[in-house]
Motif scaffolding. Structure first.
Motif, PDB file in Angstrom:
ATOM      1  N   LEU A 181       0.874  -1.273  -0.003  1.00 40.53           N
ATOM      2  CA  LEU A 181      -0.167  -0.013   0.071  1.00 40.53           C
ATOM      3  C   LEU A 181       0.855   1.217  -0.176  1.00 40.53           C
ATOM      4  N   GLN A 182       0.518   2.129  -0.765  1.00 37.49           N
ATOM      5  CA  GLN A 182       1.309   3.401  -0.875  1.00 37.49           C
ATOM      6  C   GLN A 182       0.106   4.523  -0.112  1.00 37.49           C
ATOM      7  N   VAL A 183       0.578   5.334   0.759  1.00 36.80           N
ATOM      8  CA  VAL A 183      -0.066   6.410   1.346  1.00 36.80           C
ATOM      9  C   VAL A 183       0.379   7.680   0.862  1.00 36.80           C
ATOM     10  N   LEU A 184      -0.326   8.677   0.457  1.00 39.03           N
ATOM     11  CA  LEU A 184      -0.058   9.989   0.102  1.00 39.03           C
ATOM     12  C   LEU A 184      -0.847  11.026   0.669  1.00 39.03           C
ATOM     13  N   HIS A 185      -0.193  12.035   0.916  1.00 42.65           N
ATOM     14  CA  HIS A 185      -0.595  13.292   1.598  1.00 42.65           C
ATOM     15  C   HIS A 185      -0.457  14.514   0.473  1.00 42.65           C
ATOM     16  N   TYR A 186      -1.555  15.165   0.386  1.00 40.84           N
ATOM     17  CA  TYR A 186      -1.561  16.167  -0.427  1.00 40.84           C
ATOM     18  C   TYR A 186      -1.912  17.287   0.529  1.00 40.84           C
ATOM     19  N   ARG A 187      -1.167  18.488   0.351  1.00 38.15           N
ATOM     20  CA  ARG A 187      -1.696  19.907   1.277  1.00 38.15           C
ATOM     21  C   ARG A 187      -2.046  20.711   0.076  1.00 38.15           C
ATOM     22  N   PRO A 188      -2.856  21.783   0.680  1.00 38.98           N
ATOM     23  CA  PRO A 188      -3.322  22.781  -0.533  1.00 38.98           C
ATOM     24  C   PRO A 188      -2.247  23.156  -1.538  1.00 38.98           C
ATOM     25  N   GLY A 189      -2.733  23.077  -2.691  1.00 41.23           N
ATOM     26  CA  GLY A 189      -1.630  23.165  -3.873  1.00 41.23           C
ATOM     27  C   GLY A 189      -1.178  22.091  -4.248  1.00 41.23           C
ATOM     28  N   ALA A 190      -1.110  21.032  -3.584  1.00 42.50           N
ATOM     29  CA  ALA A 190      -0.445  19.896  -4.191  1.00 42.50           C
ATOM     30  C   ALA A 190      -1.411  19.007  -5.115  1.00 42.50           C
ATOM     31  N   GLU A 191      -0.747  18.392  -6.020  1.00 44.73           N
ATOM     32  CA  GLU A 191      -1.463  17.739  -7.003  1.00 44.73           C
ATOM     33  C   GLU A 191      -0.697  16.330  -7.734  1.00 44.73           C
ATOM     34  N   TYR A 192      -1.184  15.776  -8.623  1.00 43.56           N
ATOM     35  CA  TYR A 192      -0.635  14.707  -9.129  1.00 43.56           C
ATOM     36  C   TYR A 192      -1.188  15.032 -10.602  1.00 43.56           C
ATOM     37  N   LYS A 193      -0.322  15.352 -11.554  1.00 46.77           N
ATOM     38  CA  LYS A 193      -0.633  15.748 -13.030  1.00 46.77           C
ATOM     39  C   LYS A 193      -1.017  14.477 -13.548  1.00 46.77           C
ATOM     40  N   PRO A 194      -1.903  14.521 -14.645  1.00 46.22           N
ATOM     41  CA  PRO A 194      -2.469  13.185 -15.325  1.00 46.22           C
ATOM     42  C   PRO A 194      -1.538  12.437 -15.786  1.00 46.22           C
ATOM     43  N   HIS A 195      -1.544  11.293 -15.594  1.00 42.25           N
ATOM     44  CA  HIS A 195      -0.674  10.251 -16.176  1.00 42.25           C
ATOM     45  C   HIS A 195      -1.148   8.590 -16.054  1.00 42.25           C
ATOM     46  N   TYR A 196      -0.445   7.818 -16.600  1.00 46.84           N
ATOM     47  CA  TYR A 196      -1.035   6.242 -16.775  1.00 46.84           C
ATOM     48  C   TYR A 196      -0.077   5.678 -15.507  1.00 46.84           C
ATOM     49  N   ASP A 197      -0.819   4.606 -14.787  1.00 46.04           N
ATOM     50  CA  ASP A 197      -0.348   3.827 -13.849  1.00 46.04           C
ATOM     51  C   ASP A 197       0.592   2.733 -14.370  1.00 46.04           C
ATOM     52  N   TYR A 198       0.546   2.320 -15.702  1.00 51.42           N
ATOM     53  CA  TYR A 198       0.913   1.045 -16.304  1.00 51.42           C
ATOM     54  C   TYR A 198       2.483   1.519 -16.592  1.00 51.42           C
ATOM     55  N   PHE A 199       3.170   0.526 -16.767  1.00 52.38           N
ATOM     56  CA  PHE A 199       4.620   1.032 -17.142  1.00 52.38           C
ATOM     57  C   PHE A 199       4.856   0.901 -18.759  1.00 52.38           C
ATOM     58  N   ASP A 200       5.276   2.185 -19.359  1.00 53.90           N
ATOM     59  CA  ASP A 200       5.523   2.072 -20.685  1.00 53.90           C
ATOM     60  C   ASP A 200       6.408   1.311 -21.430  1.00 53.90           C
ATOM     61  N   PRO A 201       5.960   0.306 -22.343  1.00 55.02           N
ATOM     62  CA  PRO A 201       6.761  -0.918 -22.863  1.00 55.02           C
ATOM     63  C   PRO A 201       7.845  -0.196 -23.646  1.00 55.02           C
ATOM     64  N   ASP A 202       7.939   0.991 -24.119  1.00 52.50           N
ATOM     65  CA  ASP A 202       8.808   1.507 -24.741  1.00 52.50           C
ATOM     66  C   ASP A 202      10.235   2.233 -24.166  1.00 52.50           C
ATOM     67  N   GLU A 203       9.802   2.502 -22.775  1.00 48.81           N
ATOM     68  CA  GLU A 203      10.959   3.074 -21.791  1.00 48.81           C
ATOM     69  C   GLU A 203      11.772   1.820 -21.632  1.00 48.81           C
ATOM     70  N   PRO A 204      13.127   2.398 -21.394  1.00 46.05           N
ATOM     71  CA  PRO A 204      14.173   1.427 -21.497  1.00 46.05           C
ATOM     72  C   PRO A 204      14.338   0.839 -19.853  1.00 46.05           C
ATOM     73  N   GLY A 205      13.632   1.362 -18.948  1.00 46.24           N
ATOM     74  CA  GLY A 205      13.796   0.914 -17.631  1.00 46.24           C
ATOM     75  C   GLY A 205      12.642  -0.093 -17.488  1.00 46.24           C
ATOM     76  N   THR A 206      11.700  -0.234 -18.292  1.00 50.70           N
ATOM     77  CA  THR A 206      10.431  -1.029 -18.082  1.00 50.70           C
ATOM     78  C   THR A 206      10.727  -2.577 -18.034  1.00 50.70           C
ATOM     79  N   PRO A 207      11.894  -3.210 -18.626  1.00 46.80           N
ATOM     80  CA  PRO A 207      11.997  -4.583 -18.341  1.00 46.80           C
ATOM     81  C   PRO A 207      12.617  -4.896 -16.822  1.00 46.80           C
ATOM     82  N   THR A 208      13.277  -3.982 -16.458  1.00 47.04           N
ATOM     83  CA  THR A 208      13.573  -4.061 -14.956  1.00 47.04           C
ATOM     84  C   THR A 208      12.490  -4.069 -14.011  1.00 47.04           C
ATOM     85  N   ILE A 209      11.486  -3.134 -14.329  1.00 48.45           N
ATOM     86  CA  ILE A 209      10.510  -2.957 -13.540  1.00 48.45           C
ATOM     87  C   ILE A 209       9.501  -4.234 -13.387  1.00 48.45           C
TER      88      ILE A 209
END
Ligand code: PD2
Ligand code: ZN
Length: 288
Positions: A181-209
């Motif tokens: 489990l990951q716990v996150l805390h956001y204060r006023p102004g904090a955000e998490y900009k739009p993204h995908y949660d899967y790992f991009d197969p085209d990125e070089p680090g993905t096989p390790t992950i």
């Protein structure tokens, strides 16, 4: 509805047989996902050598297990439009669902005491959130993510283990395939900009992950607190924003690591109050 035996259906049945599922389980899964029994029988009879049994009432009772066993993805069983789902130690409310992308909003997943306990055990360990660096497979500071957070090991405390068992039952996915489990805390102004949660197969680090349990297939974001304004979880491709309500959660899955899943999502800036969430990501295989 006039259903017919399509090539795709027959191919799917062959795949299920090759994966070792019995005729009964395949039949039950087809009925559970809306196929008329007569059509399912016809499809099975034309694909399988041995005769396929007609489902009696008691056999229909196993269809939930059958359907769950066949799931390729973590998901809830909403086939009978339940108001509530038995997650083992708690009845969870189904508030809303969307099919494309697959998003389900849930109520009453966590008690107020569980939310508080997760916040209090995370608080002393908080650090500025990192994201997985897909270039290297390591972790990096990300300006798109201004929350702070921490990870628990799977089963780290009895409370965490209980919540993880509930999630596994709810989403029909083994506890072992979940990240901690990951716990996150956001204060006023904090955000998490739009993204995908899967790992991009085209990125070089993905096989390790991917060595640690394969791709991510689904995400469950659980709200531990209620900021007065802002902090919703947004799905820009679906025009959807889920309000952070304490004890509620938003679930979504993605059957391939591709934007066509329309699972782009973000945490909108918090305007007033504090936002706390716990996120559970589910992998293809045991997460080690
Ligand atoms: O806190 C959120 O609403 C949020 C939004 C997008 C969390 C995550 N992603 C995540 O933990 O992946
Ligand atoms: Zn996310």
């Amino acid at each position: 509805m006039n259903q017919s035996v399509t090539i795709e259906l027959r191919q799917w049945i062959v795949e299920q047989a090759a994966a070792g599922f019995s005729r009964e389980v395949v039949m039950a899964s087809m009925v559970a996902s809306g196929w008329q029994q007569a059509v399912a029988l016809k499809a099975l009879a034309s694909t399988w050598k041995e005769p396929v049994p007609v489902l009696t009432q008691p056999a229909l009772a196993v269809r939930r297990e059958g359907a769950a066993a066949l799931h390729r993805l973590p998901d809830l069983d909403l086939s009978l439009s339940p108001r509530q789902i038995d997650a083992g130690d708690r009845m969870v409310n189904v508030i809303a669902s969307l099919s494309q992308p697959r998003v389900v909003v849930l109520g009453n997943l966590l008690s107020a005491e569980e939310c508080d306990a997760l916040i209090e055990s995370a608080r002393p360990q908080l650090a500025r959130s990192l994201t997985v660096a897909t270039k290297t497979g390591g972790e990096e500071l990300n300006p798109d993510r201004t929350s702070s957070g921490t990870f628990f090991a799977r089963g780290q405390t009895p409370e965490v283990a209980r919540i993880e068992a509930r999630i596994a039952r709810l989403l029909n996915w083994p506890v072992e395939n979940g990240e901690g489990l990951q716990v996150l805390h956001y204060r006023p102004g904090a955000e998490y900009k739009p993204h995908y949660d899967y790992f991009d197969p085209d990125e070089p680090g993905t096989p390790t992950i991917l060595k640690r349990g394969g791709q991510r297939l689904a995400t469950l974001v659980m709200y531990l607190s209620e900021p007065a304004r802002g902090g919703g979880t947004t799905f820009p491709d679906a025009g959807l924003e889920v309000a952070p309500v304490r004890g509620n959660a938003v679930f979504f899955n993605y059957d391939r690591p591709h934007p066509s899943t329309r699972t782009l999502h973000g945490g909108a800036p918090v305007i007033e109050g504090d936002k706390w969430v716990a996120t559970k990501w589910l992998r293809e295989r045991e997460f080690v």
